[in-house]
Design a protein around this motif. Structure first.
Motif, PDB file in Angstrom:
ATOM      1  N   GLU A 103       0.817  -1.222   0.000  1.00 18.63           N
ATOM      2  CA  GLU A 103       0.000   0.000   0.000  1.00 18.63           C
ATOM      3  C   GLU A 103       0.846   1.265   0.000  1.00 18.63           C
ATOM      4  O   GLU A 103       0.349   2.348  -0.338  1.00 18.63           O
ATOM      5  CB  GLU A 103      -0.946  -0.001   1.214  1.00 18.63           C
ATOM      6  N   LYS A 104       2.132   1.163   0.367  1.00 19.54           N
ATOM      7  CA  LYS A 104       3.010   2.329   0.360  1.00 19.54           C
ATOM      8  C   LYS A 104       3.628   2.609  -1.002  1.00 19.54           C
ATOM      9  O   LYS A 104       4.280   3.635  -1.180  1.00 19.54           O
ATOM     10  CB  LYS A 104       4.114   2.154   1.408  1.00 19.54           C
ATOM     11  N   LEU A 105       3.435   1.685  -1.950  1.00 19.03           N
ATOM     12  CA  LEU A 105       3.921   1.925  -3.302  1.00 19.03           C
ATOM     13  C   LEU A 105       3.133   3.059  -3.936  1.00 19.03           C
ATOM     14  O   LEU A 105       1.940   3.231  -3.659  1.00 19.03           O
ATOM     15  CB  LEU A 105       3.779   0.659  -4.147  1.00 19.03           C
ATOM     16  N   SER A 106       3.779   3.821  -4.778  1.00 15.12           N
ATOM     17  CA  SER A 106       3.102   4.973  -5.386  1.00 15.12           C
ATOM     18  C   SER A 106       1.904   4.547  -6.235  1.00 15.12           C
ATOM     19  O   SER A 106       0.915   5.268  -6.328  1.00 15.12           O
ATOM     20  CB  SER A 106       4.096   5.766  -6.237  1.00 15.12           C
ATOM     21  N   GLN A 107       1.988   3.361  -6.855  1.00 17.01           N
ATOM     22  CA  GLN A 107       0.880   2.857  -7.672  1.00 17.01           C
ATOM     23  C   GLN A 107       0.127   1.722  -6.988  1.00 17.01           C
ATOM     24  O   GLN A 107      -0.790   1.146  -7.591  1.00 17.01           O
ATOM     25  CB  GLN A 107       1.421   2.372  -9.024  1.00 17.01           C
ATOM     26  N   GLY A 108       0.505   1.396  -5.758  1.00 15.26           N
ATOM     27  CA  GLY A 108      -0.204   0.387  -5.001  1.00 15.26           C
ATOM     28  C   GLY A 108      -0.189  -0.977  -5.669  1.00 15.26           C
ATOM     29  O   GLY A 108       0.718  -1.296  -6.451  1.00 15.26           O
ATOM     30  N   PRO A 109      -1.206  -1.795  -5.419  1.00 14.35           N
ATOM     31  CA  PRO A 109      -1.251  -3.143  -6.006  1.00 14.35           C
ATOM     32  C   PRO A 109      -1.754  -3.176  -7.444  1.00 14.35           C
ATOM     33  O   PRO A 109      -1.626  -4.194  -8.111  1.00 14.35           O
ATOM     34  CB  PRO A 109      -2.225  -3.876  -5.079  1.00 14.35           C
ATOM     35  N   ASN A 110      -2.314  -2.067  -7.924  1.00 13.36           N
ATOM     36  CA  ASN A 110      -2.897  -2.043  -9.270  1.00 13.36           C
ATOM     37  C   ASN A 110      -1.864  -1.633 -10.311  1.00 13.36           C
ATOM     38  O   ASN A 110      -2.023  -0.629 -11.026  1.00 13.36           O
ATOM     39  CB  ASN A 110      -4.100  -1.105  -9.306  1.00 13.36           C
ATOM     40  N   GLN A 111      -0.794  -2.388 -10.382  1.00 14.22           N
ATOM     41  CA  GLN A 111       0.258  -2.209 -11.369  1.00 14.22           C
ATOM     42  C   GLN A 111       0.832  -3.592 -11.655  1.00 14.22           C
ATOM     43  O   GLN A 111       0.619  -4.536 -10.884  1.00 14.22           O
ATOM     44  CB  GLN A 111       1.347  -1.289 -10.836  1.00 14.22           C
ATOM     45  N   PRO A 112       1.550  -3.770 -12.752  1.00 16.52           N
ATOM     46  CA  PRO A 112       2.137  -5.086 -13.020  1.00 16.52           C
ATOM     47  C   PRO A 112       3.107  -5.508 -11.923  1.00 16.52           C
ATOM     48  O   PRO A 112       3.882  -4.694 -11.411  1.00 16.52           O
ATOM     49  CB  PRO A 112       2.872  -4.874 -14.352  1.00 16.52           C
ATOM     50  N   PHE A 113       3.038  -6.782 -11.571  1.00 14.89           N
ATOM     51  CA  PHE A 113       3.985  -7.395 -10.648  1.00 14.89           C
ATOM     52  C   PHE A 113       4.698  -8.527 -11.382  1.00 14.89           C
ATOM     53  O   PHE A 113       4.097  -9.231 -12.192  1.00 14.89           O
ATOM     54  CB  PHE A 113       3.277  -7.943  -9.402  1.00 14.89           C
ATOM     55  N   TYR A 114       5.984  -8.695 -11.071  1.00 20.11           N
ATOM     56  CA  TYR A 114       6.811  -9.635 -11.810  1.00 20.11           C
ATOM     57  C   TYR A 114       7.372 -10.728 -10.898  1.00 20.11           C
ATOM     58  O   TYR A 114       7.781 -10.454  -9.763  1.00 20.11           O
ATOM     59  CB  TYR A 114       7.973  -8.911 -12.490  1.00 20.11           C
ATOM     60  N   GLN A 115       7.372 -11.944 -11.409  1.00 24.19           N
ATOM     61  CA  GLN A 115       8.080 -13.038 -10.768  1.00 24.19           C
ATOM     62  C   GLN A 115       9.525 -12.982 -11.264  1.00 24.19           C
ATOM     63  O   GLN A 115       9.765 -13.025 -12.473  1.00 24.19           O
ATOM     64  CB  GLN A 115       7.452 -14.381 -11.149  1.00 24.19           C
TER      65      GLN A 115
END
Length: 336
Positions: free
Chosen positions: A243-255
């Motif tokens: 939640e502290k990320l500037s774009q939160g969880p609604n951005q691409p996440f990478y393995q």
């Protein structure tokens, strides 16, 4: 022949590495009793994968998890944070199932080539169970598919029709309850539609096999999977402070696979796109990780890894073509 049950695979999706190790043991029984060993010099694809995947002691991993919580509570933040906060057991287990699927496909083909048709059929039955479970896991991971969004939309229409009937019949208590249900469902429907749209129109800054560097922790890594939004559990997102990320969880996440020379304990991480950066110049330096020989063919001329066909198909990613290095020479010839 004894194999792996669907319930064992289902446990992988929600359990830890101990459950995956249990699957590994059951799988070894399947391999030993099948009598099939198609790999050169007696080496076993599944054995190598699993042994490498779980070479880290589970107790040590638990101690690292305990340290993660203390890091968030007492560190000053920034670069002092422990990179292990982004460790993902779910990603690790997803790779296990992927290896398992690849090995079954290889053994089925070997059984057919050696005319062991009964064994091939038994292995194919197991592969069907695995593939069915993988589909279920993918749907659960996605959280909200187009069909779910459509179902919620249909439920909204039904509830609105019931609400109108209740008003017409002057059943205002029932109407009030229906109105509350509609308000709640409208929020859920909007979220489901947004997630379904995110999966359909996902745009990624990085590609499979590309070497990247973590902006905060500085380690080198290679992309081995991707999601249009964060698909981890709420507890994981809490530990990773998503939640502290500037774009939160609604951005691409990478393995990502982490270079063992940078962090030998992390191995697999799940990282937000905003925390990754591409290398400015081709990275031809050595990259070591126990999984790369199974997920990639090798490296291209720029130093990035070339994903195997099955990995590209898993994430529906196109084949990357390295730009020709002689374009500039051709322009110079034209100028001459």
């Amino acid at each position: 022949m004894q194999g792996v049950s669907v319930s064992s695979l289902a446990a992988l999706a929600s359990g830890g590495s101990c459950r995956a190790v249990s699957l590994f043991k059951d799988y070894l029984k399947l391999l030993n009793r099948s009598g099939i060993n198609p790999m050169v010099d007696g080496s076993c694809f599944g054995r190598q994968c699993m042994l490498r995947l779980y070479s880290i002691n589970t107790n040590r991993a638990r101690r690292l998890d305990s340290r993660i919580g203390a890091t968030w509570l007492f560190s000053g933040g920034g670069k002092k944070m422990d990179a292990s906060i982004e460790r993902s057991e779910a990603t690790n287990e997803e790779i296990v199932v992927f290896f398992f699927q690849l090995d079954l496909e290889t053994r089925i083909q070997y059984a057919l080539n050696t005319e062991q048709f009964d064994v091939a059929q038994q292995l194919r039955n197991k592969l069907n169970e695995v593939e069915t479970e993988i589909i279920k896991q993918q749907e659960a991971k996605r959280g909200s598919s187009r069909s779910e969004a459509q179902d919620k939309a249909l439920n909204l229409l039904r509830l609105r029709a019931d609400l109108q009937k209740a008003i017409d019949n002057e059943k205002y208590v029932v109407a009030a309850k229906l109105r509350d249900e509609i308000s709640k469902l409208e929020v859920e429907s909007l979220a489901a539609s947004a997630k379904a749209l995110a999966y359909e129109n996902a745009q990624y800054a990085y590609r499979l096999g590309e070497k990247v560097r973590h902006k905060i922790f500085g380690y080198r890594a290679v992309i081995c999977g991707m999601d249009p939004i964060c698909c981890e559990s709420s507890s994981w997102m809490g530990i990773a402070n998503v939640e502290k990320l500037s774009q939160g969880p609604n951005q691409p996440f990478y393995q990502v696979l982490v270079d063992v020379h940078d962090d030998p304990n992390l191995l697999v991480a799940y990282v937000a796109e905003e925390n990754l950066s591409a290398t400015e110049k081709p990275d031809l330096t050595r990259f070591d990780h126990p999984y790369v020989s199974f997920l990639f063919y090798g490296t291209d001329t720029t130093g990035d890894f070339i994903p195997i066909k099955q990995l590209r198909e898993k994430f529906s990613r196109p084949r990357h073509e390295v730009p020709s290095m002689d374009t500039q020479d051709g322009n110079e010839d034209d100028n001459i």
